[in-house]
Design a protein around this motif. Sequence first.
Motif, PDB file in Angstrom:
ATOM      1  N   THR B  50       0.849  -1.205   0.000  1.00  0.00           N
ATOM      2  CA  THR B  50       0.000   0.000   0.000  1.00  0.00           C
ATOM      3  C   THR B  50       0.878   1.246   0.000  1.00  0.00           C
ATOM      4  O   THR B  50       2.012   1.221   0.483  1.00  0.00           O
ATOM      5  CB  THR B  50      -0.912   0.035   1.238  1.00  0.00           C
ATOM      6  N   TYR B  51       0.337   2.297  -0.574  1.00  0.00           N
ATOM      7  CA  TYR B  51       1.017   3.603  -0.590  1.00  0.00           C
ATOM      8  C   TYR B  51       0.173   4.599   0.202  1.00  0.00           C
ATOM      9  O   TYR B  51      -1.062   4.519   0.153  1.00  0.00           O
ATOM     10  CB  TYR B  51       1.107   4.150  -2.021  1.00  0.00           C
ATOM     11  N   PRO B  52       0.821   5.533   0.865  1.00  0.00           N
ATOM     12  CA  PRO B  52       0.032   6.610   1.475  1.00  0.00           C
ATOM     13  C   PRO B  52      -0.555   7.496   0.373  1.00  0.00           C
ATOM     14  O   PRO B  52       0.111   7.796  -0.605  1.00  0.00           O
ATOM     15  CB  PRO B  52       1.056   7.370   2.329  1.00  0.00           C
ATOM     16  N   ASP B  53      -1.819   7.852   0.539  1.00  0.00           N
ATOM     17  CA  ASP B  53      -2.472   8.719  -0.443  1.00  0.00           C
ATOM     18  C   ASP B  53      -3.380   9.679   0.337  1.00  0.00           C
ATOM     19  O   ASP B  53      -4.546   9.384   0.593  1.00  0.00           O
ATOM     20  CB  ASP B  53      -3.286   7.867  -1.423  1.00  0.00           C
ATOM     21  N   GLY B  54      -2.794  10.787   0.749  1.00  0.00           N
ATOM     22  CA  GLY B  54      -3.528  11.703   1.615  1.00  0.00           C
ATOM     23  C   GLY B  54      -3.738  11.062   2.970  1.00  0.00           C
ATOM     24  O   GLY B  54      -2.792  10.535   3.570  1.00  0.00           O
ATOM     25  N   ASP B  55      -4.997  11.041   3.411  1.00  0.00           N
ATOM     26  CA  ASP B  55      -5.301  10.488   4.733  1.00  0.00           C
ATOM     27  C   ASP B  55      -5.446   8.969   4.699  1.00  0.00           C
ATOM     28  O   ASP B  55      -5.472   8.313   5.741  1.00  0.00           O
ATOM     29  CB  ASP B  55      -6.616  11.089   5.263  1.00  0.00           C
ATOM     30  N   ARG B  56      -5.595   8.407   3.499  1.00  0.00           N
ATOM     31  CA  ARG B  56      -5.816   6.958   3.434  1.00  0.00           C
ATOM     32  C   ARG B  56      -4.630   6.292   2.737  1.00  0.00           C
ATOM     33  O   ARG B  56      -3.670   6.960   2.354  1.00  0.00           O
ATOM     34  CB  ARG B  56      -7.110   6.660   2.679  1.00  0.00           C
ATOM     35  N   ARG B  57      -4.706   4.990   2.602  1.00  0.00           N
ATOM     36  CA  ARG B  57      -3.649   4.261   1.910  1.00  0.00           C
ATOM     37  C   ARG B  57      -4.234   3.608   0.665  1.00  0.00           C
ATOM     38  O   ARG B  57      -5.341   3.065   0.695  1.00  0.00           O
ATOM     39  CB  ARG B  57      -3.024   3.208   2.829  1.00  0.00           C
ATOM     40  N   LEU B  58      -3.463   3.692  -0.388  1.00  0.00           N
ATOM     41  CA  LEU B  58      -3.885   3.150  -1.671  1.00  0.00           C
ATOM     42  C   LEU B  58      -3.266   1.761  -1.827  1.00  0.00           C
ATOM     43  O   LEU B  58      -2.067   1.593  -1.605  1.00  0.00           O
ATOM     44  CB  LEU B  58      -3.372   4.075  -2.779  1.00  0.00           C
ATOM     45  N   THR B  59      -4.090   0.785  -2.167  1.00  0.00           N
ATOM     46  CA  THR B  59      -3.571  -0.575  -2.321  1.00  0.00           C
ATOM     47  C   THR B  59      -3.032  -0.763  -3.740  1.00  0.00           C
ATOM     48  O   THR B  59      -3.804  -0.716  -4.707  1.00  0.00           O
ATOM     49  CB  THR B  59      -4.667  -1.624  -2.042  1.00  0.00           C
ATOM     50  N   ALA B  60      -1.721  -0.962  -3.846  1.00  0.00           N
ATOM     51  CA  ALA B  60      -1.092  -1.153  -5.150  1.00  0.00           C
ATOM     52  C   ALA B  60      -1.063  -2.628  -5.520  1.00  0.00           C
ATOM     53  O   ALA B  60      -1.255  -2.994  -6.681  1.00  0.00           O
ATOM     54  CB  ALA B  60       0.325  -0.595  -5.137  1.00  0.00           C
ATOM     55  N   LEU B  61      -0.805  -3.475  -4.538  1.00  0.00           N
ATOM     56  CA  LEU B  61      -0.821  -4.925  -4.761  1.00  0.00           C
ATOM     57  C   LEU B  61      -1.707  -5.539  -3.685  1.00  0.00           C
ATOM     58  O   LEU B  61      -1.526  -5.258  -2.497  1.00  0.00           O
ATOM     59  CB  LEU B  61       0.599  -5.505  -4.666  1.00  0.00           C
ATOM     60  N   ASP B  62      -2.626  -6.358  -4.128  1.00  0.00           N
ATOM     61  CA  ASP B  62      -3.610  -6.901  -3.198  1.00  0.00           C
ATOM     62  C   ASP B  62      -3.473  -8.425  -3.150  1.00  0.00           C
ATOM     63  O   ASP B  62      -4.007  -9.138  -3.994  1.00  0.00           O
ATOM     64  CB  ASP B  62      -5.012  -6.488  -3.672  1.00  0.00           C
TER      65      ASP B  62
END
Lengths: 371, 275
Positions: B50-62
């Motif tokens: 996951t990557y930080p994306d503002g206040d949440r985290r973006l899942t790059a690989l699931d």
Amino acid sequence: MFVALRDIRFARGRFALMGAVVTLITTLVVFLYGLTGGLAREASSAVSGLPVDRIVFGAPAGASPEVSFSNSTIGPEQRRAWAQAPGVSSAEPFGVAMTRLTAGRTAVSVSAFGASDALLPALVSGHAPQPRKGQAAVSESTARENGIRVGDRVTLGTERLTVSGLTADRSFGHAPSVWTSLPTWERVSHQQHPTALAVKGDGTPRDTSTGSDSGAAPDASASARTTTKAVSVDAALAGIDGYAAEHGTLQLIQGFLFAVSALVVGAFFTVWTVQRKPDIAVLKAVGASSAYLVRDALAQALVVLVAGAALGGAAGVAGGALAAASVPFELGAATVTVPVLAMVALGLAGSALAVRRITSVDPLTALGATR
Amino acid sequence: MTAADRAVNNPAAATETPASTAPVPGTGTSAGTRTRTGTAVLALESVTLTYPDGDRRLTALDAVSLRVAAGELAAIVGPSGSGKSSLLAVAATLLRPDEGRVIVAGEDTARLGARARTALRRERVGIVFQQSNLLPSLTALEQLLVVEDLRGRGARRVRAARGRAAELLESVGLDGPVQRRRPHQLSGGERQRVNIARALFGGPSVLLVDEPTSALDHERGERIVELLAEVTRRHRTATVLVTHDHGLLGRADRVLSMADGRLAPPPHRPEARER
């Protein structure tokens, strides 16, 4: 150095420009270094060449002594107290005054020194001036430039003297020195007391409270302790009018040049490192460690600095040798090696600050990451 | 023995052997694509990133799992932002996953520190970059030799490796004066061939290829993918090829599709390479 040397070869124009800047700054620093040495020699060699450990400056009773050849005077009691102080093997009085030497139709500003033979610079020819015979010894180059020979009659201030010998070149306050006996100097300078004492040994006039076995009267010793000030020969140079300001100014310029050099080199390698970031990211991605990359970058800086500083040192030596005929320039191993090494070391420090950015380059950017 | 020699002297290395591999949930195996024999040289097991994306985290690989064996070319297709490059970065040990395991040439990378991961990348992983990413100051030959220098082999060993580098460049179709040219003097296809040769020069077990044809026309792109398939077979590397060009997938042993950080078989699987 695999990448470093190939980068230099590939971007030879940029590195040549940087090397030229290092060369020019080094030339300037070497020239300034030689000039500083030459000016210091002309301002102080008569004092710095005295074969003693310390110089004692004096003040009349009730006044505070200061390190100043202009203001210092040594009375008989102070002189006796120092001569008899334990730990002091000799305390030779000497006088110094600025005056004029006239020989035939030429006149030249000189520094007149009155001292015993023990303080006289090495004789090149003739003999030391004898007390009460109206004799003087003249610096060799002054004699040559003004056509003075041993046995000639010259006028020092208002006194007619005979040149008894020629000494190695010494000067004080940028004026060549002429040496006479102390009694003759007192007539030349119209002074009643010598300027300072040249002391061998590390003793001081003994405190009266601890008793005295020096032979000097306890009161004289106590007075000498408070009305004289002994400093090392190097520290005594600050007592030459204008010496500290002149020397300090030149050293300040040198310091600024070194700082400018470090900043320029640092700025160049900062820009270079920023330009190389994509390449650094690729190298990191294929397995280059940060240590490898930093070593490579510093080696690159070292090559530029060594080449530039060596060329600058050579140019400084050549320029200095040419200029030495008309300006005071001291050309020696230290004159060249110190500024060259300082340039390399400071440039390397500047580039080290720049190339530390390498450690923060993210290899992911080689895979297209935008970080 | 040179990398090219290995293929010449060991014909088995260039022989494809159909077989089954231990199925790993979520891999191309379960998607029914062609698989290969042998222990997986590269294995991703339930990898989440996951990557930080503002206040949440973006899942790059699931929870991605993938096993690639020696001599196998696995192609991954997917739109931009689907997680293809993240998968390569994790496999290249450039990123640590939040969860799951990444095993490269038998090494569990989770146990390795930064230095050890750098060393593993240097010794066992070859990366072919999207835009060739060659160093501008080095000739084609030197692009390979720098890999030897990175290994701290010393100037003598680097000089001694010149012949091996020249042979490898020849084996990817670059011989003669072209080896002495710098990147700006090479065509796009030549640069990509140098890129491939550099990735192979260290004798990697794993070859990670990131959009190798993005700067090439279709014809030259096809030739590059053919070359990748050939070197994968010849050098017995476990190769992962990431591309957006579906037309180039016929050479791959397996084709996987990536979307929203998940691996899946492609909806219309292109014809895989015949053995």
